[in-house]
Design a protein around this motif. Structure first.
Motif, short mmCIF file in Angstrom:
data_model
loop_
_atom_site.label_atom_id
_atom_site.label_comp_id
_atom_site.label_asym_id
_atom_site.label_seq_id
_atom_site.Cartn_x
_atom_site.Cartn_y
_atom_site.Cartn_z
N UNK A 240 0.84 -1.20 0.00
CA UNK A 240 0.00 0.00 0.00
C UNK A 240 0.87 1.25 0.00
N UNK A 241 1.84 1.30 0.90
CA UNK A 241 2.71 2.48 0.98
C UNK A 241 3.63 2.58 -0.24
N UNK A 242 4.06 1.42 -0.76
CA UNK A 242 4.93 1.44 -1.94
C UNK A 242 4.22 1.99 -3.17
N UNK A 243 2.88 1.93 -3.17
CA UNK A 243 2.15 2.48 -4.31
C UNK A 243 2.32 4.00 -4.41
N UNK A 244 2.74 4.63 -3.31
CA UNK A 244 3.00 6.07 -3.32
C UNK A 244 4.45 6.39 -3.70
N UNK A 245 5.29 5.38 -3.74
CA UNK A 245 6.71 5.58 -4.03
C UNK A 245 6.96 5.53 -5.54
N UNK A 246 8.18 5.78 -5.99
CA UNK A 246 8.46 5.78 -7.43
C UNK A 246 8.08 4.48 -8.11
N UNK A 247 7.72 4.57 -9.37
CA UNK A 247 7.35 3.38 -10.15
C UNK A 247 8.48 2.35 -10.10
N UNK A 248 8.09 1.12 -9.86
CA UNK A 248 9.07 0.05 -9.70
C UNK A 248 9.19 -0.42 -8.27
N UNK A 249 8.78 0.40 -7.30
CA UNK A 249 8.95 0.06 -5.89
C UNK A 249 8.21 -1.22 -5.52
N UNK A 250 6.97 -1.37 -6.02
CA UNK A 250 6.19 -2.58 -5.73
C UNK A 250 6.91 -3.80 -6.29
N UNK A 251 7.44 -3.67 -7.50
CA UNK A 251 8.13 -4.79 -8.14
C UNK A 251 9.43 -5.11 -7.41
N UNK A 252 10.19 -4.09 -6.99
CA UNK A 252 11.43 -4.35 -6.26
C UNK A 252 11.16 -5.12 -4.97
N UNK A 253 10.12 -4.70 -4.26
CA UNK A 253 9.75 -5.41 -3.03
C UNK A 253 9.30 -6.83 -3.33
N UNK A 254 8.59 -7.01 -4.46
CA UNK A 254 8.11 -8.34 -4.80
C UNK A 254 9.28 -9.29 -5.06
N UNK A 255 10.23 -8.87 -5.89
CA UNK A 255 11.34 -9.77 -6.23
C UNK A 255 12.20 -10.09 -5.00
N UNK A 256 12.43 -9.11 -4.15
CA UNK A 256 13.24 -9.37 -2.95
C UNK A 256 12.48 -10.24 -1.96
N UNK A 257 11.18 -9.98 -1.82
CA UNK A 257 10.37 -10.81 -0.92
C UNK A 257 10.33 -12.26 -1.40
N UNK A 258 10.31 -12.47 -2.70
CA UNK A 258 10.25 -13.83 -3.24
C UNK A 258 11.49 -14.63 -2.87
N UNK A 259 12.65 -13.98 -2.81
CA UNK A 259 13.85 -14.71 -2.44
C UNK A 259 13.87 -15.06 -0.96
N UNK A 260 13.36 -14.18 -0.11
CA UNK A 260 13.26 -14.55 1.31
C UNK A 260 12.20 -15.62 1.52
N UNK A 261 11.21 -15.66 0.62
CA UNK A 261 10.16 -16.68 0.71
C UNK A 261 10.70 -18.07 0.40
N UNK A 262 11.85 -18.16 -0.28
CA UNK A 262 12.36 -19.47 -0.66
C UNK A 262 12.72 -20.31 0.57
N UNK A 263 13.62 -19.85 1.46
CA UNK A 263 13.86 -20.65 2.67
C UNK A 263 12.65 -20.69 3.60
N UNK A 264 11.90 -19.58 3.64
CA UNK A 264 10.71 -19.56 4.50
C UNK A 264 9.69 -20.58 4.05
N UNK A 265 9.48 -20.65 2.73
CA UNK A 265 8.49 -21.59 2.20
C UNK A 265 8.96 -23.02 2.17
N UNK A 266 10.24 -23.21 1.81
CA UNK A 266 10.75 -24.58 1.72
C UNK A 266 10.81 -25.22 3.09
N UNK A 267 11.32 -24.49 4.06
CA UNK A 267 11.58 -25.10 5.36
C UNK A 267 10.64 -24.62 6.45
N UNK A 268 10.45 -23.30 6.56
CA UNK A 268 9.60 -22.77 7.62
C UNK A 268 8.18 -23.29 7.54
#
Length: 507
Positions: A240-268
């Motif tokens: 929600x807050x990233x929608x107010x930030x420069x274009x690309x912010x939502x996507x940057x957060x998405x790609x970085x979140x996806x990598x943290x989701x890898x160990x979280x999803x595989x093992x956690x």
């Protein structure tokens, strides 16, 4: 099975990055996909499963197969009917949903219209995947973990096919991804049914809110909607807050979140999925010692993976993102921005994973109020930190999307710490013998791994100049070398495979 699903999920994100990059329409798709995906985690993986599995364990322990079938039928009717209504309202009121979850897009009509249109396509996924999660909860309770763990593979395959096959046929390729999400929901639900048929527990929906089991689940589920999914709510607030930030912010957060989701999803998620039925069974049979041993084992298993994973992602953030995503539409600037938020999210990875196994310690005992209170504290802290880090109040500049990730990590640590403190205060969890040696081995092994990885990794410009295969080989060597150093160090300090076994029941 979870590992296969997550690896394919990573491949899916690589394809999506190359196809749509980090532009305005990509931001719109990620918002449209994140909303039903967020609600799925509340209804299916989060609050619902934490309320449903303990009640189902009671019915299995005390009742007949007919009683279990009656519970399944009525839960299917109430859950399915409620979600059908929510889905219908969301599709009809898609502009309102878009304005609620991405208010920053209101100033960009093209972006806002794209979000609205894709919400109408993706939102039915909530109904389909929540019913899939319900079916998976039944299978997990009967010790059938493979089918529910494999099911997300269909989402990944559907989106990969949509990006590679369907997208070139659309005027706006990103809309093909939205249809891929909807198709995946149908495939995942159908995949569960044969396994339920073999258990003779195929749901036959009946609307009956007066059924004793349904009432217990609803009573537990209300507070749990908040308690178990605080980290997801925090991530949605970031969007929600990233929608107010420069274009690309939502996507940057998405790609970085996806990598943290890898160990979280595989093992956690895998460990949490396995221990909830076990903890519920121990609680139903009043085996308090087995309950404590299982929870202690789960925390150790989480730390064995979470600590080195967090360090590796901090050290290798940009090289990993360059290797996976810097192709096609995603450029070096986008990768660099995503690496900053990846490092920020990685600081909270250990806490994210601990929450996954500490929360079941409450829900297996049908205590939903305590995690809710803790969750509210954590979410308020996250909101305050969001504004402190994003608005130029503490710094002469704002931290942008990185500040959102930092706030989420900090609130996750608060959440995990309060959960652990309460479990210890209630004498539900206490550290078993050997924790001192365990922590010392973990710290030394992780430090060794980090140094080896840092020494082996090529410079980012050098890595970016390589072809895809050479990048993969280079990062594979770095990760393999670091991982080997970690395992050798653990073994040299006395760790043994026998220590990974789940504790035996004293029943």
């Amino acid at each position: 099975m979870t590992m296969l699903s997550r690896v394919l999920g990573l491949l899916r994100d690589i394809v999506i990055a190359a196809t749509v990059g980090a532009n305005a329409l990509a931001d719109a798709f990620f918002v449209a996909f994140k909303i039903p995906n967020f609600l799925r985690r509340l209804f299916a993986e989060g609050a619902f499963s934490q309320a449903f599995v303990p009640v189902l364990a009671d019915y299995r322990e005390q009742g007949s197969h007919a009683a279990v079938q009656a519970l399944v039928n009525r839960v299917a009717g109430v859950l399915g009917g409620t979600l059908l209504l929510v889905t219908g309202l969301a599709v009809l009121g898609a502009p309102v949903v878009a304005a609620l979850f991405a208010p920053g897009f209101l100033d960009d009509p093209h972006k806002f219209d794209a979000v609205t249109g894709m919400i109408r396509i993706t939102f039915p996924y909530l109904l389909l995947i929540s019913m899939t999660g319900f079916c998976g909860g039944i299978l997990n309770s009967y010790g059938r973990f493979a089918v529910p763990a494999f099911t997300p593979v269909f989402l990944n395959l559907s989106l990969i096919s949509a990006a590679l096959v369907a997208a070139p046929r659309f005027a706006e390729p990103v809309y093909a991804l939205a249809w891929g999400v909807a198709l995946a929901g149908v495939l995942q639900l159908l995949f569960q049914l044969p396994s339920l048929y073999r258990l003779d527990l195929v749901p036959r929906p009946v609307w009956d809110t007066r059924h004793e089991g349904v009432r217990r689940i609803l009573k537990l589920m209300g507070p749990a909607l908040f308690g178990v999914s605080v980290s997801q709510i925090n991530l949605l607030l970031d969007t929600v807050l990233a929608s107010f930030l420069p274009t690309g912010s939502v996507s940057w957060l998405y790609y970085s979140d996806r990598l943290t989701e890898l160990p979280l999803g595989v093992f956690g998620v895998a460990v949490a999925t396995v221990i909830l039925p076990s903890l519920s069974s121990h609680r139903a049979a009043e085996r308090s010692e087995d309950f404590t041993l299982t929870l202690d084992w789960a925390v150790r298993m989480i730390l064995l993976v979470a600590v080195p994973a967090a360090v590796a992602l901090v050290v290798l953030a940009e090289p990993i993102l360059v290797t996976l995503f810097q192709y096609g539409e995603l450029g070096s600037f986008d990768v660099r921005m995503a690496s900053y938020s990846l490092q920020a999210y990685s600081l909270g990875l250990i806490a994210f994973m601990l929450i996954k196994v500490l929360a079941p310690g409450f829900y297996a005992r049908q205590d939903t109020k305590t995690p809710v209170k803790i969750g509210i504290v954590a979410m308020v802290a996250n909101m305050v930190l969001n504004f402190l880090f994003v608005l130029p109040l503490l710094f002469w500049f704002n931290l942008g999307h990185v500040g959102l990730a930092l706030a989420t990590s900090a609130s996750a640590w608060l959440n995990a710490g309060l959960l652990l403190r309460r479990l210890r205060a209630e004498a539900v969890f206490h550290f078993q013998p050997g924790w001192g040696r365990f922590v010392l081995r973990l710290l030394i092994s992780t430090a060794t791994m980090g140094l080896v990885a840092w020494g082996l990794v090529p410079a980012v410009p050098e890595l970016a100049a390589m072809g895809p295969l050479h990048r993969a080989l280079a990062i594979g060597l770095v990760c393999g070398g670091g991982g080997l150093a970690y395992l050798v160090c653990q073994a040299a300090l006395g760790a043994r495979l026998s220590q990974l076994r789940t504790p035996r029941s004293h029943a």
